[in-house]
Structure formats: structure tokens, C-alpha cells
Scaffold this motif. Structure first.
Motif, PDB file in Angstrom:
ATOM      1  N   LEU A  52      12.449  52.092   7.348  1.00 41.70           N
ATOM      2  CA  LEU A  52      11.941  52.106   5.679  1.00 41.70           C
ATOM      3  C   LEU A  52      12.759  51.875   5.099  1.00 41.70           C
ATOM      4  CD1 LEU A  52       9.915  52.653   3.969  1.00 41.70           C
ATOM      5  CD2 LEU A  52       9.915  54.634   3.483  1.00 41.70           C
TER       6      LEU A  52
ATOM      7  N   TRP B 247       2.261  58.629   6.118  1.00 39.64           N
ATOM      8  CA  TRP B 247       3.606  59.144   6.125  1.00 39.64           C
ATOM      9  C   TRP B 247       3.825  60.587   6.081  1.00 39.64           C
ATOM     10  CZ3 TRP B 247       6.477  54.919   5.129  1.00 39.64           C
ATOM     11  CH2 TRP B 247       5.553  54.055   4.738  1.00 39.64           C
TER      12      TRP B 247
ATOM     13  N   TRP C  57      11.906  60.458   4.244  1.00 35.52           N
ATOM     14  CA  TRP C  57      12.059  59.787   3.749  1.00 35.52           C
ATOM     15  C   TRP C  57      12.999  58.660   3.255  1.00 35.52           C
ATOM     16  CZ3 TRP C  57       8.568  57.145   7.399  1.00 35.52           C
ATOM     17  CH2 TRP C  57       7.720  57.538   7.785  1.00 35.52           C
TER      18      TRP C  57
ATOM     19  N   GLU D  50       9.795  64.851   1.878  1.00 34.83           N
ATOM     20  CA  GLU D  50       9.951  62.633   1.043  1.00 34.83           C
ATOM     21  C   GLU D  50      11.920  62.437   0.706  1.00 34.83           C
ATOM     22  OE1 GLU D  50      10.029  59.099  -0.874  1.00 34.83           O
ATOM     23  OE2 GLU D  50       8.519  60.495  -0.086  1.00 34.83           O
TER      24      GLU D  50
ATOM     25  N   SER E  35      15.293  57.009   5.421  1.00 32.75           N
ATOM     26  CA  SER E  35      15.041  56.376   7.001  1.00 32.75           C
ATOM     27  C   SER E  35      15.619  55.040   6.751  1.00 32.75           C
ATOM     28  CB  SER E  35      13.780  56.822   6.661  1.00 32.75           C
ATOM     29  OG  SER E  35      12.293  55.526   7.866  1.00 32.75           O
TER      30      SER E  35
ATOM     31  N   PRO F 137      10.172  59.601  11.059  1.00 34.42           N
ATOM     32  CA  PRO F 137      10.996  58.733   9.375  1.00 34.42           C
ATOM     33  C   PRO F 137      12.246  57.983  10.583  1.00 34.42           C
ATOM     34  CG  PRO F 137       9.922  60.680   8.404  1.00 34.42           C
ATOM     35  CD  PRO F 137      10.127  61.297   9.960  1.00 34.42           C
TER      36      PRO F 137
ATOM     37  N   ARG G  83       5.998  61.180  -1.979  1.00 31.77           N
ATOM     38  CA  ARG G  83       5.501  59.962  -1.089  1.00 31.77           C
ATOM     39  C   ARG G  83       5.345  59.025  -2.255  1.00 31.77           C
ATOM     40  NH1 ARG G  83       2.568  63.413   3.121  1.00 31.77           N
ATOM     41  NH2 ARG G  83       4.257  64.811   3.924  1.00 31.77           N
TER      42      ARG G  83
END
Length: 252
Positions: A24, A184, A18, A15, A21, A189, A242
Motif C-alpha cells: 500500500l 480493505w 494497513w 488500520e 502494508s 496487507p 480505514r
């Protein structure tokens, strides 16, 4: 989730990746009220008990808060997730996961009238894709918004359920959005561009996030909080992380 195939292997993305990212973070924000404008009913297609919570528990809560009916189509019972665990055979898992789904829905403010359980075989939704599309098409009505898994989530049941939903929505002229779950785990990412031509982040308030987490914890067979499970659970903490984000992503 269940019956996972490549590229869903190993621990997957952290995570923390992410969190960093760029693509994102750059997805546009879309508040739930705007997303649900003119919607009379939110219909959520869930390949296995827990996917509806992972993918769009926040949006379901928002719909209920705006007096929009919510209905979950639970495609399989997720009975094939621990085929090598003798203390958790398919029949026991089927019963347990139906109870877990009922508990999760109650925590989100719903009851049995909000769920249709189809009982298609876990891991083999593709073989029943046409039947699933026909069932959905027969029950969709004007004013519905259909939510379904991303058709490239990389789990065969997710992909098949997503395709069936798209076909049903097209046949009835119904709007459809998709949600990622296993994506995910394996998407990049740090890719230069998003994997979707159109997607948005739907912010979740603190109360909605809390209820989503409580609903996710109801799936004890998936998080490993059950006796007799002599293997890693489907949803260890680094995966559920996530789905503790302050937003959900919708595609389309």
C-alpha cells in the motif's frame, strides 16, 4: 455498504496493519489535478448511500475545486442493512438514508441536483445489472470520468455496480476508475504484491480530509448514532478508520 457476504465477516483488518502494508505504501502517488485533467464531469456510481463518501469524497471535492461538475448515481437506498432490527424497517431506513446522503452531499459542497437516486433493491443489484448499465450508458457523455466500486470488492452490490459501470463506460468510450471499500476489510496487507495491476494513491489535504469525515458522520444509521439500534452498526470506528487516511486509492 449492507447485505454483506463472505469474506466480509468479523472485524476485518486493523488500520494498524494497513499502516504497515508495504504494497500500500508503494502505490504511486497521483495528484487529483493530474487525474482530473481534461475531465468535464466526474460521475460517481455508489451502490449504497455512504459508499461515494467512503470511496472518493476527496476526489469529488477536488473536482469541484477545479470547476468540474460532479454527479452521484445512488444505486440503492441501503434499506436492507438492519433486517433484524424492528425499529429500523426498510421504509424507515430508506427515508433516513436519503436524508443522510443529502446532508453528506451538502457538507461536500453539493445539493440535490448533483444526485440521481435509482432506488434499486438493496442486496439485489446483480438482478438489475443490465438495467443499471443501460441507465449509465444513456447518461454518459464525452469528457466524463466514471468512478465505480471495484468489481471484486466482495460485496455483491458493489461488484455488480462495478461491472455495470465498466460495461457502460466501454459502450460509450468513457474513461473509468474504480474505488475499493470492503476490500480493505479482507485483502492481505502483507501480500508480496498489490492486488491490482494498476492503482494509485490520491493525496488529500487536511481540509478535504476534515470535510470527508464530516460527511461520513452524516450517515448516523451506519455509524450507530441513532436510537433503537440494538446491534453493532455497519460502520463502527475501526472500519471508518480505514477512510480517515490522508489519501484515497483509485484502481485503473
Amino acid at each position: 455498504m449492507d447485505a454483506v457476504t463472505v469474506p466480509i465477516s468479523g472485524p476485518g483488518n486493523r488500520e494498524a496493519d494497513w499502516d504497515r502494508s508495504g504494497w500500500l505504501r508503494a502505490l504511486p502517488a497521483q495528484d487529483a489535478a493530474t487525474l482530473l485533467a481534461d475531465v468535464r464531469r466526474l460521475v460517481v456510481v455508489s451502490p449504497h448511500p455512504d459508499d461515494e463518501v467512503l470511496g472518493c469524497a476527496g476526489l469529488m471535492q477536488a473536482a469541484l475545486g477545479h470547476d468540474i461538475d460532479v454527479h452521484v448515481v445512488s444505486v440503492t437506498d441501503g434499506e436492507a442493512c438492519y433486517t433484524d432490527q424492528p425499529l429500523w424497517p426498510a421504509a424507515r431506513l430508506r427515508d433516513a438514508r436519503r436524508r443522510e446522503l443529502a446532508d453528506a452531499m451538502r457538507l461536500l459542497g453539493m445539493d440535490a441536483t448533483h444526485v440521481t437516486t435509482l432506488g434499486l433493491p438493496d442486496g439485489a443489484v446483480a438482478a438489475h445489472e443490465a438495467d443499471l448499465a443501460a441507465h449509465l450508458a444513456a447518461h454518459l457523455v464525452p469528457g466524463d470520468l466514471l468512478m465505480a466500486p471495484w468489481t471484486h470488492d466482495a460485496h455483491p452490490d458493489h461488484d455488480a455496480a462495478g461491472r455495470a459501470a465498466l460495461a457502460a463506460a466501454a459502450s460509450r468510450g468513457i474513461a473509468v476508475l474504480q474505488y475499493p471499500v470492503w476490500a480493505w476489510h479482507w485483502l492481505d496487507p502483507y501480500a508480496a504484491t498489490p492486488p491490482w495491476p494498476a492503482a494509485a494513491r490520491v493525496p488529500l489535504c487536511a481540509a478535504s480530509r476534515s470535510r470527508k469525515q464530516q460527511a461520513l458522520e452524516a450517515f448516523a444509521t451506519q455509524t450507530g448514532s441513532v436510537a433503537g439500534l440494538a446491534c453493532a452498526p455497519i460502520l463502527p470506528d475501526h472500519i471508518t478508520a480505514r477512510f480517515r487516511r490522508p489519501f484515497e486509492v483509485v484502481i485503473g
